[in-house]
Design an enzyme around this catalytic site. Structure first.
Site, PDB file in Angstrom:
ATOM      1  N   ILE A  82     115.157 -62.844  38.455  1.00 30.65           N
ATOM      2  CA  ILE A  82     115.192 -63.781  37.338  1.00 30.65           C
ATOM      3  C   ILE A  82     116.607 -64.332  37.291  1.00 30.65           C
ATOM      4  O   ILE A  82     117.572 -63.571  37.151  1.00 30.65           O
ATOM      5  CB  ILE A  82     114.850 -63.104  35.992  1.00 30.65           C
ATOM      6  N   HIS A  83     116.733 -65.644  37.425  1.00 28.38           N
ATOM      7  CA  HIS A  83     118.035 -66.318  37.389  1.00 28.38           C
ATOM      8  C   HIS A  83     118.034 -67.203  36.151  1.00 28.38           C
ATOM      9  O   HIS A  83     117.203 -68.093  36.019  1.00 28.38           O
ATOM     10  CB  HIS A  83     118.241 -67.156  38.655  1.00 28.38           C
TER      11      HIS A  83
END
Length: 158
Positions: A82-83
Site C-alpha cells: 500500500i503506497h
C-alpha cells in the site's frame, strides 16, 4: 517482499477497499512507476477520508520509516504494497500516524494508518492510495466506482 519475478500460484484472492473514495484502474495513475506496473499490478483509490485499512487478513511485513508505504502478506503468502500518495516520502512521516507495527497480525478492514491529506495539500503531487500485488499476480477490478474503506470484493488478484 517485492518478489516481482516470483510467480505465485495462488488464485482469485478477493480484497476489500483500503480507503473510502473513487476506485480506479492502476493504468490511470499519474505516476508512471505505478501506471506502467513496474512494481506490480494493482489499483488505486482517490481518497475521500484519511483512514487506510487492511485489504486482507494477514501480517504487516514492512513499514517505511516515513509511514507512506506498508507491506502486507496474507495467510497464503501473497504480498501486497500500500503506497499512500505520490511524492509523500519527502514528508518524512509528517501527516501520517501508524496504528500497527511490523510482524503484527491484521484483519480485513483494520485501521493501519491515517494520513492528514488536508495538511499535505501543496506538498505532494497526489493523495492517491495505491494497492499493488508485488508477487506477479494480476489485478481484476470488478468496476471503477465509489467505495468505502473495508468494503468487500472490490477487486481480486490472481
Amino acid at each position: 517482499m517485492f518478489n516481482l519475478f516470483k510467480k505465485n500460484e495462488s488464485k482469485g484472492t478477493s480484497i476489500c477497499s483500503v480507503a473510502s473514495g473513487k476506485l480506479e484502474k492502476i493504468e490511470k495513475s499519474i505516476d508512471p512507476v505505478f501506471s506502467q506496473k513496474m512494481m506490480g499490478d494493482g489499483l488505486f483509490i482517490k481518497p475521500t477520508s484519511d483512514e487506510i485499512v487492511s485489504p486482507i487478513d494477514g501480517e504487516v511485513v514492512m513499514m517505511f520509516p516515513t509511514l507512506h508505504a506498508i507491506g502486507l502478506k496474507d495467510e497464503k503468502g501473497n504480498e501486497y504494497l500500500i503506497h499512500i500518495g505520490i511524492e509523500t516520502a519527502a514528508l518524512n512521516g509528517e501527516g501520517f500516524k501508524s496504528f500497527v507495527q511490523v510482524n503484527e497480525k491484521v484483519k480485513k478492514g483494520q485501521l493501519l494508518i491515517t494520513a492528514d491529506f488536508e495538511a499535505m495539500k501543496g506538498k505532494i503531487t497526489s493523495s492517491d492510495i495505491i494497492l499493488l500485488a508485488t508477487d506477479g499476480r494480476k489485478c481484476n477490478i470488478n468496476e471503477e466506482k465509489d467505495v468505502t474503506a473495508g468494503e468487500e470484493n472490490i477487486a481480486s488478484f490472481e
